[in-house]
Write a protein that holds these residues in place. Sequence first.
Motif, PDB file in Angstrom:
ATOM      1  N   UNK A 227       0.831  -1.203   0.000  1.00 24.18           N
ATOM      2  CA  UNK A 227       0.000   0.000   0.000  1.00 24.18           C
ATOM      3  C   UNK A 227       0.864   1.250   0.000  1.00 24.18           C
ATOM      4  N   UNK A 228       0.361   2.298  -0.654  1.00 23.95           N
ATOM      5  CA  UNK A 228       1.043   3.590  -0.716  1.00 23.95           C
ATOM      6  C   UNK A 228       0.118   4.684  -0.188  1.00 23.95           C
ATOM      7  N   UNK A 229       0.694   5.788   0.341  1.00 20.18           N
ATOM      8  CA  UNK A 229      -0.151   6.884   0.836  1.00 20.18           C
ATOM      9  C   UNK A 229      -0.643   7.760  -0.317  1.00 20.18           C
ATOM     10  N   UNK A 230      -1.893   8.184  -0.242  1.00 22.95           N
ATOM     11  CA  UNK A 230      -2.464   9.067  -1.251  1.00 22.95           C
ATOM     12  C   UNK A 230      -1.708  10.400  -1.262  1.00 22.95           C
ATOM     13  N   UNK A 231      -1.319  10.880  -2.433  1.00 23.75           N
ATOM     14  CA  UNK A 231      -0.627  12.175  -2.501  1.00 23.75           C
ATOM     15  C   UNK A 231      -1.460  13.337  -1.991  1.00 23.75           C
ATOM     16  N   UNK A 232      -2.805  13.164  -1.920  1.00 24.97           N
ATOM     17  CA  UNK A 232      -3.693  14.246  -1.485  1.00 24.97           C
ATOM     18  C   UNK A 232      -4.051  14.147  -0.004  1.00 24.97           C
ATOM     19  N   UNK A 233      -4.554  12.986   0.426  1.00 23.00           N
ATOM     20  CA  UNK A 233      -5.036  12.877   1.811  1.00 23.00           C
ATOM     21  C   UNK A 233      -4.115  12.076   2.721  1.00 23.00           C
ATOM     22  N   UNK A 234      -3.145  11.364   2.151  1.00 22.00           N
ATOM     23  CA  UNK A 234      -2.202  10.601   2.958  1.00 22.00           C
ATOM     24  C   UNK A 234      -2.686   9.234   3.402  1.00 22.00           C
ATOM     25  N   UNK A 235      -3.944   8.890   3.070  1.00 21.79           N
ATOM     26  CA  UNK A 235      -4.492   7.586   3.463  1.00 21.79           C
ATOM     27  C   UNK A 235      -3.793   6.481   2.666  1.00 21.79           C
ATOM     28  N   UNK A 236      -3.388   5.411   3.364  1.00 21.18           N
ATOM     29  CA  UNK A 236      -2.740   4.283   2.697  1.00 21.18           C
ATOM     30  C   UNK A 236      -3.772   3.397   2.021  1.00 21.18           C
ATOM     31  N   UNK A 265      -4.590  10.749  -9.100  1.00 18.16           N
ATOM     32  CA  UNK A 265      -3.191  11.175  -9.160  1.00 18.16           C
ATOM     33  C   UNK A 265      -2.433  10.281 -10.117  1.00 18.16           C
ATOM     34  N   UNK A 266      -1.377  10.833 -10.700  1.00 15.70           N
ATOM     35  CA  UNK A 266      -0.577  10.095 -11.663  1.00 15.70           C
ATOM     36  C   UNK A 266       0.335   9.093 -10.966  1.00 15.70           C
ATOM     37  N   UNK A 267       0.916   8.202 -11.759  1.00 17.24           N
ATOM     38  CA  UNK A 267       1.871   7.237 -11.214  1.00 17.24           C
ATOM     39  C   UNK A 267       3.075   7.961 -10.604  1.00 17.24           C
ATOM     40  N   UNK A 268       3.549   9.005 -11.261  1.00 17.73           N
ATOM     41  CA  UNK A 268       4.692   9.759 -10.734  1.00 17.73           C
ATOM     42  C   UNK A 268       4.374  10.364  -9.373  1.00 17.73           C
ATOM     43  N   UNK A 269       3.129  10.818  -9.187  1.00 17.58           N
ATOM     44  CA  UNK A 269       2.747  11.394  -7.893  1.00 17.58           C
ATOM     45  C   UNK A 269       2.661  10.321  -6.810  1.00 17.58           C
ATOM     46  N   UNK A 270       2.078   9.172  -7.146  1.00 16.79           N
ATOM     47  CA  UNK A 270       1.964   8.095  -6.165  1.00 16.79           C
ATOM     48  C   UNK A 270       3.336   7.532  -5.795  1.00 16.79           C
ATOM     49  N   UNK A 271       4.253   7.503  -6.766  1.00 14.64           N
ATOM     50  CA  UNK A 271       5.579   6.903  -6.524  1.00 14.64           C
ATOM     51  C   UNK A 271       6.671   7.969  -6.421  1.00 14.64           C
ATOM     52  N   UNK A 272       6.299   9.163  -5.967  1.00 15.20           N
ATOM     53  CA  UNK A 272       7.251  10.275  -5.911  1.00 15.20           C
ATOM     54  C   UNK A 272       8.427   9.980  -4.989  1.00 15.20           C
ATOM     55  N   UNK A 273       8.224   9.132  -4.017  1.00 20.14           N
ATOM     56  CA  UNK A 273       9.314   8.767  -3.091  1.00 20.14           C
ATOM     57  C   UNK A 273       9.827   7.358  -3.361  1.00 20.14           C
ATOM     58  N   UNK A 274       9.656   6.931  -4.607  1.00 16.92           N
ATOM     59  CA  UNK A 274      10.150   5.624  -5.066  1.00 16.92           C
ATOM     60  C   UNK A 274       9.632   4.469  -4.200  1.00 16.92           C
ATOM     61  N   UNK A 275       8.424   4.661  -3.630  1.00 15.30           N
ATOM     62  CA  UNK A 275       7.711   3.667  -2.828  1.00 15.30           C
ATOM     63  C   UNK A 275       8.415   3.365  -1.497  1.00 15.30           C
TER      64      UNK A 275
END
Length: 604
Positions: A227-236, A265-275
């Motif tokens: 699971x990854x955190x949402x770039x907008x709300x931070x929810x995993x 959100x785009x893939x780049x936004x979701x994976x901005x911290x390289x997961x």
Amino acid sequence: MGDVNERTKQFFKELVKILQPPENLDIQEWADLYRILPKEGAAESGKWVTARTPYMIEIFKCMTDIDTESITMMTGAQIGKTELLLNILGRYMHIDPCPILMVQPTVDDARAFSQERVAPMIRDTKVLRKIVINDTVQQKSFYGGYVRFVGSNSPSGLASRPIRITLLDEVDRFPVSSGAEGSPVELAEKRTTTFINKKKIRTSTPTIANKSAIERLMNESTYEEWSLPCPHCGEYTPLEFENLKWENNDPKTAKFMCPACGALSTEAQWKSKKQLNGKWIARFPERIKNRGFHMNSLASPWRTWESIVEEFLKVKDNPQEKKVFWNTVLGKPWVLHLSGAIEYRRLFDRKKSYEHDNLPKDIKIITAGVDVQDDRLEVEVVGWCNKYKSYGLIYKKFFGNPGDEKVWNELDQFLLQKFKMEDGREEVIRTTCIDSGGHHTSAVYKFCMARQWRNVYAIKGVGGEGKKPIIGISHLEKEGSDNVDLLLIGVNSIKDMVCSALKAETDEDNGYCEFPLRLEYGYDITYFKGVTSEVKTVDETIRGDKIIWKVIKGRRNEPFDLRVYALAAVLLIPINLNSGVEESPEQLAICEVPNIEITQNIGG
């Protein structure tokens, strides 16, 4: 003399290095320090970097956790699963040597894995090259242990010496039984019984839901999802394909929708911290002894979401190719519900108010279907319009023993009732189909023979794909009684038609179904669970795959059968409701059910 002393000192230094226990590293630490990816077989050769695939970090940790005994991985493709297994193998060979068993689906697969993946790892990873003392295709021995490569189809390879670590790869390709010895998974893992610090590792791409070995093992585990955190709300949130959205069949527009806040959100936004900010979320965290990890290709550093959507769009209309996508890209078992389960709550929530003495004037024909159970008769009356739009009118049960006349007399009176339309017309039930299967066939025949002039038919469903909805009438000769006319229907074809109608979304769609609001007409929530209770699926037989209909567990399918019978009844009438031609009430009144004969007598 000085040279001798120097050589002696050097000898003892080297000896100390050999005898000195290696560092107590976990798998991630070992791989980052020592592992070299060979040019052959690796997506990226050179020094291993775990941060490239951060979802592996927790898996590596639990491999050496004393609280965890088994680790299950249900995976898609291109997530680095093979390199993960090789890192586990290399670390134990070097840091914690012991007897290890690597099981592949076949003996040939085991040989290929040994030669093409393990041998290059040993060759290019210096610390492993130094410790291997006996290197064959079937077994590689090292100080303190060995790793043996066997196929799941070889009982002798699975059931001999004690083993501390079992690595079972692609378990869904294992045979159900290894020879006559039983499950290959159980055979292999029984060999770990004598070790307190045993580890049982299972991996696979899944296959068919409810038949998949890796799915069963996952369901017994913690069942963790990356699971990854949402770039907008931070929810995993887990990276589920169903939350991947795109516009106008354009893969370039692919974005992931957060189920918590709805933001795209785009893939780049979701994976901005390289997961590296990702984490595993467990459905059953208390099952710490049996860890389970589900990984799909949305997390892969070697796949883009755009390429995944592009692949899906290519295969979505081909069931077989879509199944491969589901298994190998999404890492999910393929559910063989070919027709798709219908959401019953959607049908229940759209009920409308209409009364039997003021029915919509677009109803042209009324039919009924009857099902016979051991303690009751069930009946549904349906009104039919152009484009085979339907109105459910009554769903009713008559309780009693169908072997007695009382319950049949009640049904008879019920079938004689009249329904009034809002334009003043009165309509009767034009045709009735009664299922002749079950324990009361003779009672059905008796009732129908006496009322055939009212178009009351005993019916028998004929299974199999490709059958016409109305096959014909079989004239059964029964010794000691009148001949019976048995209507044969292609039940699979009519079930397809019913399911298509139930899925219709608007009253402009062919077959759209309306249901009455008043509960006394019989359309409660149980009815809707029943009318959506069957799904089209594939059954694997020794003669090949067979398409069949199955009842969803926990539901009763009488309402679905009754709608099938009522539809068969209207299909008997020689009016094509799809033609768009408006028949007058007088024309409709004179339409009679034709006597469709077949030459083969299937009765007895």
